[in-house]
Design an enzyme around this catalytic site. Sequence first.
Site, PDB file in Angstrom:
ATOM      1  N   TYR A  25      17.116   3.066  -5.103  1.00  0.00           N
ATOM      2  CA  TYR A  25      15.689   2.965  -5.426  1.00  0.00           C
ATOM      3  C   TYR A  25      15.216   4.193  -6.200  1.00  0.00           C
ATOM      4  O   TYR A  25      15.224   5.306  -5.690  1.00  0.00           O
ATOM      5  CB  TYR A  25      14.850   2.793  -4.154  1.00  0.00           C
ATOM      6  CG  TYR A  25      15.129   1.535  -3.371  1.00  0.00           C
ATOM      7  CD1 TYR A  25      15.808   0.446  -3.941  1.00  0.00           C
ATOM      8  CD2 TYR A  25      14.705   1.408  -2.048  1.00  0.00           C
ATOM      9  CE1 TYR A  25      16.052  -0.703  -3.210  1.00  0.00           C
ATOM     10  CE2 TYR A  25      14.955   0.254  -1.312  1.00  0.00           C
ATOM     11  CZ  TYR A  25      15.635  -0.793  -1.903  1.00  0.00           C
ATOM     12  OH  TYR A  25      15.882  -1.926  -1.168  1.00  0.00           O
TER      13      TYR A  25
ATOM     14  N   HIS B 268      24.715  -2.389   0.441  1.00  0.00           N
ATOM     15  CA  HIS B 268      23.595  -3.059  -0.235  1.00  0.00           C
ATOM     16  C   HIS B 268      23.986  -4.438  -0.778  1.00  0.00           C
ATOM     17  O   HIS B 268      23.224  -5.396  -0.694  1.00  0.00           O
ATOM     18  CB  HIS B 268      23.103  -2.154  -1.371  1.00  0.00           C
ATOM     19  CG  HIS B 268      21.651  -2.325  -1.700  1.00  0.00           C
ATOM     20  ND1 HIS B 268      20.891  -1.298  -2.185  1.00  0.00           N
ATOM     21  CD2 HIS B 268      20.816  -3.390  -1.632  1.00  0.00           C
ATOM     22  CE1 HIS B 268      19.656  -1.731  -2.400  1.00  0.00           C
ATOM     23  NE2 HIS B 268      19.591  -2.998  -2.075  1.00  0.00           N
TER      24      HIS B 268
ATOM     25  N   SER C 225      11.298  -8.695   1.437  1.00  0.00           N
ATOM     26  CA  SER C 225      10.283  -9.536   0.786  1.00  0.00           C
ATOM     27  C   SER C 225       9.699 -10.565   1.759  1.00  0.00           C
ATOM     28  O   SER C 225       9.614 -11.760   1.435  1.00  0.00           O
ATOM     29  CB  SER C 225      10.844 -10.217  -0.463  1.00  0.00           C
ATOM     30  OG  SER C 225      11.361  -9.262  -1.360  1.00  0.00           O
TER      31      SER C 225
HETATM   32  N1  LIG Z   1      18.156  -5.544   0.591  1.00  0.00           N
HETATM   33  C1  LIG Z   1      17.662  -5.863  -0.566  1.00  0.00           C
HETATM   34  O1  LIG Z   1      18.363  -6.314  -1.463  1.00  0.00           O
HETATM   35  C2  LIG Z   1      16.190  -5.667  -0.817  1.00  0.00           C
HETATM   36  C3  LIG Z   1      15.568  -6.296  -1.911  1.00  0.00           C
HETATM   37  C4  LIG Z   1      14.181  -6.096  -2.087  1.00  0.00           C
HETATM   38  C5  LIG Z   1      13.494  -5.303  -1.187  1.00  0.00           C
HETATM   39  N2  LIG Z   1      14.133  -4.679  -0.143  1.00  0.00           N
HETATM   40  C6  LIG Z   1      13.419  -3.857   0.848  1.00  0.00           C
HETATM   41  O2  LIG Z   1      12.443  -4.673   1.480  1.00  0.00           O
HETATM   42  C7  LIG Z   1      11.153  -4.084   1.366  1.00  0.00           C
HETATM   43  C8  LIG Z   1      10.110  -5.158   1.263  1.00  0.00           C
HETATM   44  O3  LIG Z   1      10.390  -5.995   0.156  1.00  0.00           O
HETATM   45  P1  LIG Z   1       9.266  -6.321  -0.891  1.00  0.00           P
HETATM   46  O4  LIG Z   1       8.501  -5.082  -1.215  1.00  0.00           O
HETATM   47  O5  LIG Z   1       9.881  -7.097  -1.974  1.00  0.00           O
HETATM   48  O6  LIG Z   1       8.366  -7.267   0.057  1.00  0.00           O
HETATM   49  P2  LIG Z   1       6.982  -7.893   0.165  1.00  0.00           P
HETATM   50  O7  LIG Z   1       6.237  -7.083   1.175  1.00  0.00           O
HETATM   51  O8  LIG Z   1       7.193  -9.346   0.395  1.00  0.00           O
HETATM   52  O9  LIG Z   1       6.288  -7.745  -1.258  1.00  0.00           O
HETATM   53  C9  LIG Z   1       5.723  -6.573  -1.735  1.00  0.00           C
HETATM   54  C10 LIG Z   1       4.614  -6.953  -2.697  1.00  0.00           C
HETATM   55  O10 LIG Z   1       3.600  -7.602  -1.954  1.00  0.00           O
HETATM   56  C11 LIG Z   1       2.352  -6.930  -2.079  1.00  0.00           C
HETATM   57  N3  LIG Z   1       1.781  -6.876  -0.722  1.00  0.00           N
HETATM   58  C12 LIG Z   1       2.386  -6.446   0.414  1.00  0.00           C
HETATM   59  N4  LIG Z   1       1.544  -6.560   1.448  1.00  0.00           N
HETATM   60  C13 LIG Z   1       0.381  -7.058   0.954  1.00  0.00           C
HETATM   61  C14 LIG Z   1      -0.875  -7.397   1.545  1.00  0.00           C
HETATM   62  N5  LIG Z   1      -1.094  -7.256   2.851  1.00  0.00           N
HETATM   63  N6  LIG Z   1      -1.846  -7.881   0.731  1.00  0.00           N
HETATM   64  C15 LIG Z   1      -1.650  -8.033  -0.585  1.00  0.00           C
HETATM   65  N7  LIG Z   1      -0.462  -7.742  -1.208  1.00  0.00           N
HETATM   66  C16 LIG Z   1       0.530  -7.250  -0.434  1.00  0.00           C
HETATM   67  C17 LIG Z   1       2.672  -5.551  -2.585  1.00  0.00           C
HETATM   68  O11 LIG Z   1       1.643  -5.114  -3.434  1.00  0.00           O
HETATM   69  P3  LIG Z   1       0.932  -3.686  -3.247  1.00  0.00           P
HETATM   70  O12 LIG Z   1       1.995  -2.663  -3.351  1.00  0.00           O
HETATM   71  O13 LIG Z   1      -0.043  -3.646  -4.360  1.00  0.00           O
HETATM   72  O14 LIG Z   1       0.275  -3.711  -1.894  1.00  0.00           O
HETATM   73  C18 LIG Z   1       3.970  -5.767  -3.368  1.00  0.00           C
HETATM   74  O15 LIG Z   1       3.664  -6.125  -4.696  1.00  0.00           O
HETATM   75  C19 LIG Z   1      11.251  -3.161   0.139  1.00  0.00           C
HETATM   76  O16 LIG Z   1      10.307  -2.131   0.167  1.00  0.00           O
HETATM   77  C20 LIG Z   1      12.670  -2.653   0.263  1.00  0.00           C
HETATM   78  O17 LIG Z   1      12.716  -1.565   1.169  1.00  0.00           O
HETATM   79  C21 LIG Z   1      15.466  -4.886   0.043  1.00  0.00           C
END
Ligand SMILES: NC(=O)c1ccc[n+]([C@@H]2O[C@H](COP(=O)([O-])OP(=O)(O)OC[C@H]3O[C@@H](n4cnc5c(N)ncnc54)[C@H](OP(=O)(O)O)[C@@H]3O)[C@@H](O)[C@H]2O)c1
Length: 335
Positions: free
Chosen positions: A55, A125, A204
């Site tokens: 990241y 990963h 996500s």
């Molecule tokens: N293992 C893997 O391959 C992999 C892949 C992807 C992610 N990850 C990990 O999983 C974590 C979460 O994944 P993700 O960030 O894709 O998940 P997510 O929480 O489903 O999506 C994040 C997005 O949703 C928005 N969001 C989150 N909470 C919100 C709320 N309460 N109201 C409105 N918008 C909201 C955020 O916008 P704002 O920032 O504007 O609030 C951001 O654009 C990552 O941070 C990372 O650590 C792992």
Amino acid sequence: MEKRKIGSLTVAPIGMGCMGFSHGYGAVPDEDYAIAAIQKAYEFGCDFFDTAEAYGKEMFFAGHNEQLLGKAVKDFRNEVVLATKLHIDEKELTAEKNLSQVIREHLQQSLKNLQTDYVDLYYLHRINEAIPLEDVAAVMGELIAEGLIKEWGLSQVSAETLAKAHAVTPVAAVQNLYSMLERDAEIDIFPYCLVNGITVIPFSPIASGFLSGKVTSETKFEGDDVRKFVPQLSKENIAANQPVLEILKRFATEKKATNAQISLAWMLHKYPNVVPIPGSKNQERILENLAAWNVTLTEEEFSALEAALDKITVHGHRGHVESQQASFGQQWSKK
Ligand SMILES: NC(=O)c1ccc[n+]([C@@H]2O[C@H](COP(=O)([O-])OP(=O)(O)OC[C@H]3O[C@@H](n4cnc5c(N)ncnc54)[C@H](OP(=O)(O)O)[C@@H]3O)[C@@H](O)[C@H]2O)c1
């Protein structure tokens, strides 16, 4: 709030995904804001933080996000569970350097970035078909025995792959895509993990923001925002998936909660071995998501929510690039 187990680790039922502060979701806030966000989450009760060596690679440098997290938690590092992830390229393996040495080099860099001498949860990963997974599992076993890592995990794998690794060194966690819009994990991952004492860490979990209801057909994804390439978030699919939001809105109103909170409360109710890690760059939304651990659904409410969701056809998937699963995107994402 009842804590949950990840192998020998104990954590609050919702963790914090830190990726967005360095990678994947467009412009990032300044470092002071990001550090304060992580500290506020900790003060709120969050004790599980997710990062990866990768990241920051595109926007800053590999390790950027780990360094940020390390700075944020340095005064309370032993009170929290830090999860990070490594990628291994087969080109790193040479006559002079075997797999154990390669993995140890990655880990040493992560430890330095995180300002710590152990990682609580160390994930592979992505599977690299050129490197036997059993060999990686064996090295992870050595690292656990030496106290350099407490537990290990895999990310975006099938149950079959998970079983291969688990047979060599018990796996504590599997971090796969899972949300109301991506339910493949219900077919094989959750059943396997329930039987084998493995915790599922959905990434996500808010479907990249869609389930909050704040992403519309008019939303523009800027910079390195991966959502530009997510088929589920095409204008057509955003429109076609509105019925999911209507269900969420109905429950959110009834429960005086937000859509995002209902989507998290739903999975917490459904599985005892799930610990989602929503990601947000916004301090208020981070706390909103964590507060979903206070939203409890009755059996009746949960069944009604499940029944409503089961009637819905989900349009589009997040993207095959995320997947190692043969079944990915076929069962639940029907278009
Ligand atoms: N293992 C893997 O391959 C992999 C892949 C992807 C992610 N990850 C990990 O999983 C974590 C979460 O994944 P993700 O960030 O894709 O998940 P997510 O929480 O489903 O999506 C994040 C997005 O949703 C928005 N969001 C989150 N909470 C919100 C709320 N309460 N109201 C409105 N918008 C909201 C955020 O916008 P704002 O920032 O504007 O609030 C951001 O654009 C990552 O941070 C990372 O650590 C792992």
